[in-house]
Design a protein around this motif. Structure first.
Motif, PDB file in Angstrom:
ATOM      1  N   LEU A   1       0.866  -1.176   0.000  1.00  0.00           N
ATOM      2  CA  LEU A   1       0.000   0.000   0.000  1.00  0.00           C
ATOM      3  C   LEU A   1       0.901   1.224   0.000  1.00  0.00           C
ATOM      4  O   LEU A   1       1.737   1.385   0.889  1.00  0.00           O
ATOM      5  N   PHE A   2       0.735   2.083  -1.010  1.00  0.00           N
ATOM      6  CA  PHE A   2       1.520   3.308  -1.133  1.00  0.00           C
ATOM      7  C   PHE A   2       0.603   4.485  -0.853  1.00  0.00           C
ATOM      8  O   PHE A   2      -0.397   4.683  -1.548  1.00  0.00           O
ATOM      9  N   VAL A   3       0.930   5.259   0.186  1.00  0.00           N
ATOM     10  CA  VAL A   3       0.085   6.375   0.601  1.00  0.00           C
ATOM     11  C   VAL A   3       0.876   7.669   0.435  1.00  0.00           C
ATOM     12  O   VAL A   3       1.874   7.890   1.121  1.00  0.00           O
ATOM     13  N   GLU A   4       0.394   8.508  -0.481  1.00  0.00           N
ATOM     14  CA  GLU A   4       1.090   9.746  -0.828  1.00  0.00           C
ATOM     15  C   GLU A   4       0.068  10.715  -1.403  1.00  0.00           C
ATOM     16  O   GLU A   4      -0.716  10.337  -2.273  1.00  0.00           O
ATOM     17  N   ASP A   5       0.066  11.953  -0.906  1.00  0.00           N
ATOM     18  CA  ASP A   5      -0.917  12.923  -1.388  1.00  0.00           C
ATOM     19  C   ASP A   5      -0.527  13.566  -2.715  1.00  0.00           C
ATOM     20  O   ASP A   5      -1.377  14.093  -3.417  1.00  0.00           O
ATOM     21  N   ASP A   6       0.729  13.497  -3.106  1.00  0.00           N
ATOM     22  CA  ASP A   6       1.180  14.076  -4.362  1.00  0.00           C
ATOM     23  C   ASP A   6       0.898  13.104  -5.509  1.00  0.00           C
ATOM     24  O   ASP A   6       1.482  12.021  -5.567  1.00  0.00           O
ATOM     25  N   SER A   7      -0.007  13.493  -6.412  1.00  0.00           N
ATOM     26  CA  SER A   7      -0.421  12.588  -7.491  1.00  0.00           C
ATOM     27  C   SER A   7       0.737  12.250  -8.424  1.00  0.00           C
ATOM     28  O   SER A   7       0.832  11.123  -8.918  1.00  0.00           O
ATOM     29  N   TYR A   8       1.641  13.182  -8.671  1.00  0.00           N
ATOM     30  CA  TYR A   8       2.799  12.901  -9.513  1.00  0.00           C
ATOM     31  C   TYR A   8       3.670  11.817  -8.870  1.00  0.00           C
ATOM     32  O   TYR A   8       4.100  10.874  -9.539  1.00  0.00           O
ATOM     33  N   ALA A   9       3.931  11.944  -7.588  1.00  0.00           N
ATOM     34  CA  ALA A   9       4.755  10.948  -6.884  1.00  0.00           C
ATOM     35  C   ALA A   9       4.084   9.580  -6.901  1.00  0.00           C
ATOM     36  O   ALA A   9       4.759   8.559  -7.080  1.00  0.00           O
ATOM     37  N   ARG A  10       2.745   9.542  -6.732  1.00  0.00           N
ATOM     38  CA  ARG A  10       2.033   8.254  -6.782  1.00  0.00           C
ATOM     39  C   ARG A  10       2.220   7.586  -8.139  1.00  0.00           C
ATOM     40  O   ARG A  10       2.536   6.404  -8.220  1.00  0.00           O
ATOM     41  N   ARG A  11       2.026   8.344  -9.201  1.00  0.00           N
ATOM     42  CA  ARG A  11       2.173   7.773 -10.549  1.00  0.00           C
ATOM     43  C   ARG A  11       3.608   7.322 -10.796  1.00  0.00           C
ATOM     44  O   ARG A  11       3.852   6.259 -11.372  1.00  0.00           O
ATOM     45  N   ALA A  12       4.569   8.127 -10.373  1.00  0.00           N
ATOM     46  CA  ALA A  12       5.978   7.808 -10.602  1.00  0.00           C
ATOM     47  C   ALA A  12       6.403   6.548  -9.857  1.00  0.00           C
ATOM     48  O   ALA A  12       7.181   5.745 -10.376  1.00  0.00           O
ATOM     49  N   MET A  13       5.900   6.353  -8.656  1.00  0.00           N
ATOM     50  CA  MET A  13       6.312   5.215  -7.836  1.00  0.00           C
ATOM     51  C   MET A  13       5.538   3.935  -8.138  1.00  0.00           C
ATOM     52  O   MET A  13       6.018   2.840  -7.837  1.00  0.00           O
ATOM     53  N   GLU A  14       4.384   4.054  -8.740  1.00  0.00           N
ATOM     54  CA  GLU A  14       3.544   2.867  -8.954  1.00  0.00           C
ATOM     55  C   GLU A  14       4.253   1.803  -9.779  1.00  0.00           C
ATOM     56  O   GLU A  14       4.244   0.620  -9.423  1.00  0.00           O
ATOM     57  N   SER A  15       4.912   2.182 -10.870  1.00  0.00           N
ATOM     58  CA  SER A  15       5.574   1.173 -11.702  1.00  0.00           C
ATOM     59  C   SER A  15       6.745   0.527 -10.968  1.00  0.00           C
ATOM     60  O   SER A  15       6.995  -0.668 -11.116  1.00  0.00           O
ATOM     61  N   ILE A  16       7.451   1.306 -10.157  1.00  0.00           N
ATOM     62  CA  ILE A  16       8.557   0.749  -9.367  1.00  0.00           C
ATOM     63  C   ILE A  16       8.018  -0.288  -8.390  1.00  0.00           C
ATOM     64  O   ILE A  16       8.565  -1.387  -8.256  1.00  0.00           O
ATOM     65  N   LEU A  17       6.933   0.068  -7.720  1.00  0.00           N
ATOM     66  CA  LEU A  17       6.320  -0.857  -6.761  1.00  0.00           C
ATOM     67  C   LEU A  17       5.817  -2.116  -7.446  1.00  0.00           C
ATOM     68  O   LEU A  17       5.963  -3.223  -6.926  1.00  0.00           O
ATOM     69  N   ARG A  18       5.230  -1.980  -8.628  1.00  0.00           N
ATOM     70  CA  ARG A  18       4.706  -3.144  -9.357  1.00  0.00           C
ATOM     71  C   ARG A  18       5.812  -4.080  -9.827  1.00  0.00           C
ATOM     72  O   ARG A  18       5.576  -5.260 -10.034  1.00  0.00           O
ATOM     73  N   ASN A  19       7.027  -3.559  -9.977  1.00  0.00           N
ATOM     74  CA  ASN A  19       8.157  -4.413 -10.335  1.00  0.00           C
ATOM     75  C   ASN A  19       8.623  -5.268  -9.170  1.00  0.00           C
ATOM     76  O   ASN A  19       9.336  -6.248  -9.366  1.00  0.00           O
TER      77      ASN A  19
END
Length: 136
Positions: A13-31
């Motif tokens: 679970l990734f919790v971050e209020d900055d939408s840019y940071a959420r999008r940027a980190m999602e692919s890293i987390l999915r790897n």
């Protein structure tokens, strides 16, 4: 020792209020993790956590609705063994100490490198996999 492939059996679970940071980190987390859930603030993160099976939480500290500190405290009441990684741009010694008192696994000061982020996530995932094995 947990193999990195075993981490694909875990959820994060990734919790971050900055939408840019959420999008940027999602692919890293999915790897790294098999399932990735995103939340945009502490209250939503706590709600999602209460409804899902989550192995690792990665969170910012300062968010609207509910701080990361409050969210982590609520999550730890539900699962004291939860593996939590905290990210913060604020370089205040008290913040890191407060997070440690909540039983966090790791603390990353922003800005951090991609390699540092991945290394902490992999260690957190290995710890979560170990906890899962011990509690099954």
């Amino acid at each position: 020792m947990t193999e990195l492939n075993d981490l694909k059996n875990l959820s994060a679970l990734f919790v971050e209020d900055d939408s840019y940071a959420r999008r940027a980190m999602e692919s890293i987390l999915r790897n790294i993790f098999g399932q990735v859930i995103m939340a945009d603030n502490g209250r939503n993160g706590l709600d999602v956590f209460g409804k899902s099976s989550v192995d690792v939480v990665i969170t910012d500290l300062w968010m609207p609705e509910m701080t990361g500190f409050e969210m982590i405290a609520g999550m730890k009441q539900l699962n004291p063994e939860l593996v939590v990684v905290v990210m913060s741009a604020y370089d205040v010694p008290d913040y890191e100490k407060r997070a440690e008192n909540l039983g966090i696994f790791g603390f990353l000061k922003k800005p951090f490198t991609l390699s540092d982020f991945e290394a902490v996530l992999k260690k957190a995932g290995c710890r979560a996999a170990e906890i899962r094995r011990l509690t099954q």
